[in-house]
Design a protein around this motif. Sequence first.
Motif, short mmCIF file in Angstrom:
data_model
loop_
_atom_site.label_atom_id
_atom_site.label_comp_id
_atom_site.label_asym_id
_atom_site.label_seq_id
_atom_site.Cartn_x
_atom_site.Cartn_y
_atom_site.Cartn_z
N ILE C 251 0.82 -1.13 -0.15
CA ILE C 251 -0.03 -0.06 0.07
C ILE C 251 0.89 1.48 0.01
O ILE C 251 1.88 1.39 0.65
N LEU C 252 0.51 2.12 -0.87
CA LEU C 252 1.16 3.41 -0.89
C LEU C 252 0.09 4.74 -1.00
O LEU C 252 0.39 5.77 -0.19
N ASP C 253 -0.43 4.56 -2.01
CA ASP C 253 -1.20 5.98 -2.11
C ASP C 253 -2.19 6.32 -1.03
O ASP C 253 -2.32 7.65 -0.68
N LEU C 254 -2.85 5.50 -0.52
CA LEU C 254 -3.76 5.69 0.73
C LEU C 254 -2.91 6.18 1.78
O LEU C 254 -3.24 7.49 2.34
N ILE C 255 -1.83 5.88 2.21
CA ILE C 255 -0.96 6.58 3.38
C ILE C 255 -0.50 7.74 2.79
O ILE C 255 -0.36 8.65 3.72
N LEU C 256 0.29 7.71 1.69
CA LEU C 256 0.62 9.13 1.24
C LEU C 256 -0.21 10.25 1.42
O LEU C 256 0.01 11.43 1.93
N ALA C 257 -1.46 10.00 0.80
CA ALA C 257 -2.44 10.94 0.87
C ALA C 257 -3.07 11.29 2.32
O ALA C 257 -3.41 12.24 2.40
N LEU C 258 -3.00 10.30 3.05
CA LEU C 258 -3.89 10.53 4.31
C LEU C 258 -2.69 10.97 5.43
O LEU C 258 -3.33 12.11 6.10
N THR C 259 -1.91 10.45 5.44
CA THR C 259 -0.86 11.18 6.51
C THR C 259 0.55 11.30 5.97
O THR C 259 1.23 12.18 6.86
N GLY C 260 0.89 10.97 4.85
CA GLY C 260 2.29 11.48 4.32
C GLY C 260 3.38 10.38 4.99
O GLY C 260 4.46 10.74 5.08
N GLY C 261 2.79 9.61 5.84
CA GLY C 261 3.96 8.65 6.70
C GLY C 261 4.04 8.97 8.14
O GLY C 261 4.56 8.40 8.73
N GLY C 262 3.44 10.24 8.28
CA GLY C 262 3.48 10.62 9.72
C GLY C 262 2.50 10.44 10.45
O GLY C 262 1.49 9.33 10.23
N PRO C 263 2.26 11.00 11.64
CA PRO C 263 3.27 11.81 12.32
C PRO C 263 4.18 11.22 12.91
O PRO C 263 3.98 10.16 13.40
N ALA C 264 5.38 11.97 12.77
CA ALA C 264 6.66 11.16 13.39
C ALA C 264 6.87 9.64 13.01
O ALA C 264 7.26 8.73 13.68
N ASP C 265 6.77 9.69 11.76
CA ASP C 265 7.01 8.16 11.04
C ASP C 265 6.07 7.31 11.47
O ASP C 265 6.29 5.93 11.41
N SER C 266 4.83 7.25 12.30
CA SER C 266 4.28 6.36 12.79
C SER C 266 3.24 5.81 11.82
O SER C 266 2.99 4.48 11.86
#
Lengths: 410, 274, 317
Positions: C251-266
Motif C-alpha cells: 500500500i502506498l497512495d492511501l497512506i501518502l495522501a492520508l498522513t504522508g507517513g507521519g506523524p513522526a513516521d508512525s
Amino acid sequence: MPFLRRRPAAPVLLLTLLVASAGLTGCAREADPDTITVLNSATDQHEHDQQQKFFDRCAKPLGVKVEQTSVPAAQVATKALRMASSHSMTDILELDGSELPQFADTGGLVPLKKAGVSLDGLSPGAVSMGSFKGTAYGIARSVNTLALFYNTDLLEKAGVTPPTTWDELKVAAKKLTRGKTFGMAFSATPDADGVYQFLPFFWSAGGNEAHLDNGKGVEAVQLWKDLVTERSASSAVVTWNQQDVNDQFIAGRAAMMVNGPWQVPVLSEHPSLHWAVTTIPVPVAGKDPVAPMGGTVMTLPRTGETGRQTTAAKILNCLNERKNQVGWGAGVNNIPTRDTAAAQYKADNPKLAGFADTVAAARSRTALVGARWPAVSTALAGAFQSVLTGSSSPEAALKRAQSQATAGGE
Amino acid sequence: MIAVSTRTLRRRGNTVIALVILVILLFPLYWMLNIALQPGESLASTHWLPTSPGWSNFERALESQGGSLVTSLVVALGAVVVCLAMAAPAAYGLAQLGLKGGRSLVFGTLITQMVPGIVIANALYSAYVDLHLVNSLAGLILADASLGLPFSIVLLRAFMVSIPKEVVEAAMVDGASRFTAFVRIVLPISRNSLITAGLFTFLFAWSDFMFALTLNTTDAVKPITLSMYEYIGAHVSDWGAVMATAVVSAVPAAILLIVAQKYVAAGITGGSVK
Amino acid sequence: MSTTTAAPAESVATSPAAPARRASRATLTRWLFVAPAVLYMLAFFGYPLVRNVVMSFQHYTPRTFFTGEAPFNGLDNWTAVFGDKLFTESLWHTAVFTLGSLLGQFVLGLALAVFFSRRFRLSGFARAVLLLPWLVPMVVSSVVWRKLLDQDTGVLNTLLMNLHLTSEPVPWLSSPSVALLSAVLVNIWVGIPFNMVILYGGLQEIPREMYEAASLDGAGPWRTFRSITLPQLRPVITVVLVLGFMSTIKILDLILALTGGGPADSTQTLGTVTYQLSFQQLDFGQGAVVGNVLILISAVFAVFYLRANRSDFAEGK
C-alpha cells in the motif's frame, strides 16, 4: 448451453491490431527546430496561461514558439530524470529551488554564464538558490517566502497588536485563543511544507542546517512545542499542510498564521475576511527575520543542441528583464528577484510589503548543504514532529536528526 | 397469521438495518457530494446539508475533465479486451489441460501481484521509449491490462475447473479443433465469470494512476485519474471543484457496476455447470 | 458459421501410425493457450522484477539517468537500509496494517455478504451501492477522509463530541499512536466492497439443500455457519485473502495522501519507504532494496498459499 453467437476471432484480431498500431501511434516526437520546449509544474490553468504569455512575449522577437509540458510539482524531478535517460529532455527545465543541487550534481545542466544568461541585478539570495558549488545553474525570476498573516478584526477585538518577538507571539496567541479559534496556526507536516514553515524560526534562532545539533535550533523547536502545549495552536498542526492552515485562517479558526503570498488570491475570495501581513517574529527584539526562499529556477539541460540552447538562453534573459519580472510577480503573487523589480512590486502592492522586505534577506535552503538537502529536510521534519507529538525532547530530537542527515554520507 | 407478520417484520427490520449500514459506510461519499454542491464555502465551514445546492462546481468539473473521461473509457475498455483475450485461454489451459508446470504458472501469476506498481511502471518506461509506446493509447492499454490479468486468470480458472471435460471432448469428437471448442463452448458457459473478470479489470484500469503518470510525458493521453491528480494539485484551495470532479469520475464506473451487477453475483466462483 | 482460427486444427481421425507426433502437437496446442499470457507476464512483470533486483545492488542516483552508469556497490544499499531504524519500524507498521486491514475487511465483508444474502427490499440496491467506496480513486477518498478525521474541524470528531461519546477531540491523524489505526480503518472502509462482492458470490453458490438438511438436523445459525458456510466458502475465502494480502502489503497512495507517513513516521510502511527512498531522496538503489523485501514477503506468503491448496492444483482437476 446454447451456441451463443460469439465473435471468437474479434479479441485476437483486436489484439493484433492494437499491437500493430502501437508502432504507429505515439512515436517519439521529433524536436521541432522552431519550438523551444519547457518542463514545469504549471498545472494550474491560470499559472499555465501566465507562463505562456511571458514565453510568447519573449519568443516572438526570436521567431520561435515555446511549448510547455506541465506536471504536478512533486513529479517534475522524476519526469525530468526519465526524460534524461531517454535523451528527450526539454530545452528549459524549471525545477524547485530545493531540487537544483541534485540535478546540478549530475553534470546534466549547463552553467548559465557559459550559456550567456546574465544574473546581474538579481538579489544574492536568488542567485544562491540557483547555484551549486559556486556555479549558477538556475535562474529564478520570482521567489516567495513566509510571513505572518493576521486577522485584523480578531486582533482588534482582543486588543492585541501584531507580535514582533517570540514572547509577544506567545502572549498574543494565548490571548487570541478563545472558543473554537486558536491564536496561531502553522504547518508542521513531515514534508516540504512543514520544513519550509519551520525554517524561519530555526534560522532566526541561529540554527544551522548543516549542524542540526549545535544547540541553537532547540529554542525554535521549543517555541513550537510551547505554542501547542499552551493550546495556542492546535495539536493537529502536525497534519496541516500550508493549504490546510490557510483554510483554518479563512474559516476564522486561527487568528494568526504563517503562510506565503501565493495564498493571496484565495484570501481575496473572502471579502468578509480582513487580514494584514507582518514579518515573522524573531527571538529577541532587534534581530532581523531570516526566512527561507522558495520558488522555482529555470535551468538549461545539456541536450547537446547548442543552437536551441542559445535561443533558450536568450528567452531566459528576456523573462528576467525588469518589466517582465514585475508583470510575472504580479500575475502569480510571487516577489521578483531583481532588486529594482522588487522595489516596484512593493510599491504596487503595499499590502504585501511584509513579503517584499523579507525576501531581500531570505536564504536559500540548499545554500549550505547542497545536494544533501533532501536528507537534511527529512531529518529536520522528523525532529520537530517527534517533539510536537511528545515522543522526544528538543535536544535529543535534533541530535538524532543530525545523525540521520549525515548517515550514508555523500 | 403470526408467522407471516414475523417474517414481514424481520424483512422491514433488515431493510432498516441495511439503511443504517448504508448511511454509515457511505457517509464519506455523501460528504464528497455535499462539498461539491456548496460552491464558495471554505472547507472548514461546510454545512451538514447543502441547503442551497449550486451546480457550478460540476459544470467546471465536466468542462475540464470531460475529455479525460473519454480517454479513461477507451483505455479501460481496451484493457479489458486485451486482458480477457489472454486470460481466458490461459485459464482454460491451467484448469483443463493438465499442463505440466501448471502449478508454477499459478505461482507465477501470484508473483505478478507482488511487484509494486512503481517498480513495474519505472521499468516499463525505458522499454516503452525504445518501442515508441510512450504517450500512446495502445501503450497504456497494454500496461493497464496487466492490472487485471492475474486476477482474471485466477478467477476464470477457478470457474473453468468445474466444467466437465466431456462437454469439450464431445465437440472435438465432432471434428472441431480444441480452440474452436474453447471458443464455442467454454466461453459461452463462462459468460458470468468472463463478465466478472472483465468488470474488475475495467475497474482496475479505470482507477489506474501509476501507469498513466509514468508512461505519459505529454498531455496527449490523459486519463481521468491523472487529470484529477493534476487538478487536485493545481486547485488545492478549491475543494468544491475537486470533489465535483471526484464524483464525476466515479459515475461511469458506478453505472457499469450497477448494470453488470447481476452477472457479478452469479459468476464469482466455480459452481456446478448446469 | 465456421471461423478461421490461428491454432492448428487438430484432426482426430489420423492414422494410428503417428501417435507421438499427434501427442506432441496436442501439447503444443495446449501451451499455445497459455503462451500469450505467459509471454505478457514475463514482459510486464518478470522484467521489472529482475531489473529491480539488479538495481538493489547498484549505486543508482540521478547521475545514472544522465550518464547511464550505475556502478555495482555490492551490499552497500542493503546494509544501509537494514541498518536504518525507519526500515524496521516500517516492517512492523506494515505487518500491523496488513493484518488489521485484512481482518477488518474480511470479517465485515463476510458479515455484510451474509446479511445481504437474505432477501429483503433494497438488498440488491444496497449491495450495488455499497460498491461505491471502491470506485472512488484512492487519491480522492484519502483526501476526503483526511478532512473527515481532522482533529478540530473534522466531521467525525464533531459527531463524537455532540453525542458525548468523547470529551476531547480524538487525535485521529495527529497522534502517532492513533494514526496507524486510522489508516487501518480507512483501508478497511475501502476494502469492504471488494470482499463483500466476492464472498457474496461464493455464498450464492452454496446449495440450499445443505442448509435445509442442517436445519432439519436442528443446527443453530452459528453451528450452520461454522460447519457448512465456512467450509464451502474456503476456496473463495482463500482467493480474497491472498489477493487482499498482495495488494495491501504494498500500500502506498492511501497512506501518502492520508498522513504522508507521519506523524513522526508512525504510519510509514514498506511501500511508503520505497517511495521516499526512490522518489524523494532519489536513491533508487536503496528504494529497490525495500521493494525486493516486499516481493520476498509476498513470495513467502504465496508459497504457503500454494501448499495449503495443493489439492486444488493437482494435475488438471
